[in-house]
Design a protein around this motif. Sequence first.
Motif, PDB file in Angstrom:
ATOM      1  N   ARG A  46       0.841  -1.131   0.102  1.00 15.88           N
ATOM      2  CA  ARG A  46      -0.046   0.020  -0.138  1.00 15.88           C
ATOM      3  C   ARG A  46       0.877   1.246   0.168  1.00 15.88           C
ATOM      4  O   ARG A  46       0.762   2.171  -0.639  1.00 15.88           O
ATOM      5  CB  ARG A  46      -0.867   0.116   1.322  1.00 15.88           C
ATOM      6  N   ARG A  75      -2.381  19.970   2.232  1.00 18.01           N
ATOM      7  CA  ARG A  75      -1.840  18.690   1.929  1.00 18.01           C
ATOM      8  C   ARG A  75      -0.349  18.551   2.483  1.00 18.01           C
ATOM      9  O   ARG A  75       0.019  17.696   3.252  1.00 18.01           O
ATOM     10  CB  ARG A  75      -1.563  18.600   0.435  1.00 18.01           C
ATOM     11  N   ARG A  79     -10.844   9.524   4.786  1.00 22.08           N
ATOM     12  CA  ARG A  79     -10.853   8.997   3.253  1.00 22.08           C
ATOM     13  C   ARG A  79     -12.002   8.167   3.215  1.00 22.08           C
ATOM     14  O   ARG A  79     -12.789   8.518   1.904  1.00 22.08           O
ATOM     15  CB  ARG A  79      -9.922   7.628   3.420  1.00 22.08           C
ATOM     16  N   LEU A 120      -1.222  17.736   6.493  1.00 21.16           N
ATOM     17  CA  LEU A 120      -1.556  16.537   6.548  1.00 21.16           C
ATOM     18  C   LEU A 120      -0.251  15.282   6.282  1.00 21.16           C
ATOM     19  O   LEU A 120      -0.078  14.315   7.156  1.00 21.16           O
ATOM     20  CB  LEU A 120      -2.560  15.912   5.677  1.00 21.16           C
ATOM     21  N   ASP A 121       0.538  15.641   5.393  1.00 22.66           N
ATOM     22  CA  ASP A 121       1.541  14.803   4.838  1.00 22.66           C
ATOM     23  C   ASP A 121       2.714  14.744   6.065  1.00 22.66           C
ATOM     24  O   ASP A 121       3.100  13.730   6.554  1.00 22.66           O
ATOM     25  CB  ASP A 121       2.427  15.394   3.713  1.00 22.66           C
ATOM     26  N   LEU A 148      -5.034  15.853  -1.792  1.00 21.91           N
ATOM     27  CA  LEU A 148      -4.587  15.275  -0.556  1.00 21.91           C
ATOM     28  C   LEU A 148      -3.948  13.714  -0.771  1.00 21.91           C
ATOM     29  O   LEU A 148      -4.633  13.153  -1.426  1.00 21.91           O
ATOM     30  CB  LEU A 148      -5.802  15.360   0.719  1.00 21.91           C
ATOM     31  N   ASN A 149      -3.169  13.580   0.116  1.00 15.49           N
ATOM     32  CA  ASN A 149      -2.535  12.050   0.319  1.00 15.49           C
ATOM     33  C   ASN A 149      -3.359  11.489   1.416  1.00 15.49           C
ATOM     34  O   ASN A 149      -2.922  11.692   2.632  1.00 15.49           O
ATOM     35  CB  ASN A 149      -1.172  12.041   0.390  1.00 15.49           C
ATOM     36  N   LEU A 150      -4.582  11.035   1.150  1.00 18.01           N
ATOM     37  CA  LEU A 150      -4.990  10.481   2.435  1.00 18.01           C
ATOM     38  C   LEU A 150      -4.865   9.155   2.868  1.00 18.01           C
ATOM     39  O   LEU A 150      -4.622   8.185   2.034  1.00 18.01           O
ATOM     40  CB  LEU A 150      -6.910  10.348   2.028  1.00 18.01           C
ATOM     41  N   LYS A 151      -4.709   8.907   4.241  1.00 18.34           N
ATOM     42  CA  LYS A 151      -4.619   7.602   4.543  1.00 18.34           C
ATOM     43  C   LYS A 151      -5.939   6.873   4.655  1.00 18.34           C
ATOM     44  O   LYS A 151      -6.929   7.323   4.330  1.00 18.34           O
ATOM     45  CB  LYS A 151      -4.056   7.463   6.187  1.00 18.34           C
ATOM     46  N   ASN A 152      -5.924   5.717   5.130  1.00 16.95           N
ATOM     47  CA  ASN A 152      -7.173   4.811   4.947  1.00 16.95           C
ATOM     48  C   ASN A 152      -7.854   5.054   6.243  1.00 16.95           C
ATOM     49  O   ASN A 152      -8.135   4.298   7.005  1.00 16.95           O
ATOM     50  CB  ASN A 152      -6.928   3.114   4.861  1.00 16.95           C
ATOM     51  N   HIS A 183       1.257  12.826   8.932  1.00 22.45           N
ATOM     52  CA  HIS A 183       1.161  11.247   8.566  1.00 22.45           C
ATOM     53  C   HIS A 183       2.629  10.695   8.733  1.00 22.45           C
ATOM     54  O   HIS A 183       2.991   9.622   9.281  1.00 22.45           O
ATOM     55  CB  HIS A 183       0.731  10.950   7.258  1.00 22.45           C
TER      56      HIS A 183
END
Lengths: 272, 230
Positions: free
Chosen positions: A7, A40, B187, A43-44, B179-183, A47
Motif C-alpha cells: 500500500r 496537503r 478517506r 497532512l503529509d 490530499l494524500n489520504l490515509k485509510n 502522517h
Amino acid sequence: MAFRGPRNFKNFREKRRIEDDDSEQSKSNNPVIQNFLIYRKELDNKHDRHEKLVKLSRDITIESKRIIFLLHNIDARKNNKESVLSEAKERLDKVINSNFATIAYELVGHEIFQYMRAISPALQEFIEALTFYEFLSDKQCSDWEVIKERLKYKHDELDEISLHLAPAEYMLGFADNTGEIMRFCINSLGSGETDNCFKACKFLQNIYAHFLSIGSVPNHGRDFSQKISTMKMSTLKTEHVCYQLKVRGTEGAKFPSLDIKLDNDDIDEGFY
Amino acid sequence: MDMFNKFNNYLEEEQEIREKIREIVRQIDTESKEAVTVLQIIHTSLTDVMPACLKAREIFQRCNDMYQKLAQVVPTGQYYRFSDHWNWTTQRLISLIALVIYLEAGILVSRDTSAEILGLKSSSSDGFHLDLEMYLMGILQMSNDLSRFAINSVTLGDYSRVLLLQNFISDLSSGFRLLNLKNDALRKRFDGLKYDVKKIEEIVYDLSIRGLLIKPVDTESLPESSMKED
C-alpha cells in the motif's frame, strides 16, 4: 506491519503522480486549490511523523521484549543474577537515553497526545521491562513521576525537553509486568528457589488487590478490565504454586507439577 | 501502595476536567442543532436563504463565546487528549459555517476563516485551535447538503444555480484529490463526495438536454448576481 508494504508503494506512486501535476496546480489561481496545497503539506507532515514514530516505537518494543527475555534467564544454578541484572540495566538505560530521546526530539513543537497511538505500545512495553527489572533487583518499582524525571533531555534551543508519560500508560505497562512475575514464579519453582515463588505470589496478590481499587479510566476502560482479568489468572497460578509447595514440600522442586502450565492466553508475549 | 492512591487522585482530576468539557460541549451541541434547523429553510424557500444565514451567524457567535470557555478548561498542550469530546460537534459547525459562507458569497470557506468565526486559532502552536482534519470532515459533510440543495433549487425554479453548484463542488473535489489520504475516516468520507458530484452532474444533464440551461454561465461573476435575484 509488514503487510503495509504494497500500500505504501501505491501511496508513493499516487504522490508522484500528484507531484507531477504540481507545476500546473501551483500556477492555478484558484483559491480552493491554493488552500488545499497548504492542507496537503500539513497532512503529509502529520502522517510522516506518525509513521516515523511508529517505527521508533517498534524498536523500543522489540528491545524491551528482549530485555524481559534476558531477565527470565536468571537462574540460581547458573549463578548469573548479578551479570544479567547489570546487562539489563545497561540496556534499559540505553533505551531511555537514545530511543526515547529520538522520540522526544521528534515531538518537539507537537503535542504528544496527537501521536499517542503510535508510541503507547513502546511506553507500555518499556514500563513492563523496567518494573520487572526493578522487581528482580528487589527495588521498589518506580512510579510514573520517577520515570518522567528520567525522560528529560537537553535541547539546543529549548533548555530541556521531556517526554510526557501518562499515568494511565504507566499503569497498563505495570499491569503487564504481573504476567512476567507469574512466569518468574514458575521458573523459580523449576529451579528450586521456592522463596522466590512466595515472594512473587505475595507481590501479585498485593498488586491485584490494588488494581481492583482503581476507578474507571477514561478511554482505557476496556484495556484495564482485560489486563485485570489476565492479572487475576496470573495471581491464581502463583497461588496454586505456593499451595503445592506448602502441601508437597520440596518434592515439587524435584518433580515440577504437570498441571501448572503456561497458557499462552495473553497475546502480547510473542518473542521477536 | 502510594502509587495507587496517586493514580486514583489523578483519575478524579481527569474526570472533573472531562465533566466541565462535556457540559460546555453539550451547550455548543444544542446551539449547532438550532443552526441546522434554521438552515433547513433553504430547501423550501429561496427567498429565505439570506435571513436564515443571518440567524445562523448569530448562533455561530454564541458558539464562539462557548469555545472561549472551552479553551480555558482544556489545559494547554493537551488538546488531543480531550478532542474527542468536541470533534463531532465542531465538524457539524464547520459544515454549517461552510454552507452559510457559500450561500452568502459563493466561495469555499478556508480553514483560517472558519477557525476565526468560532474564535479558534488556525495553528496548534497559537493555542486552542481548529484541527485540520475536523475542518476537512466538516467541509465534506457540507457537500452532502449541497447536493440536496441543488435538487431543491431546481424544484423551486432556480435553474442557473445548479451550474454554480456544479462548479463549486468540482473545485472542492479537485481540492480533496490533492490530499494524500490515509485509510482513515477522512478517506471514507471523501469517498462519499463523488456521489454528491454525480448527483449534481445528473441534474445539470437533465436540465441541459431539455434546453433549460440556455446560456453558458460565466462562473466568476455569477455567485453575487444570482444572490441578488433572491
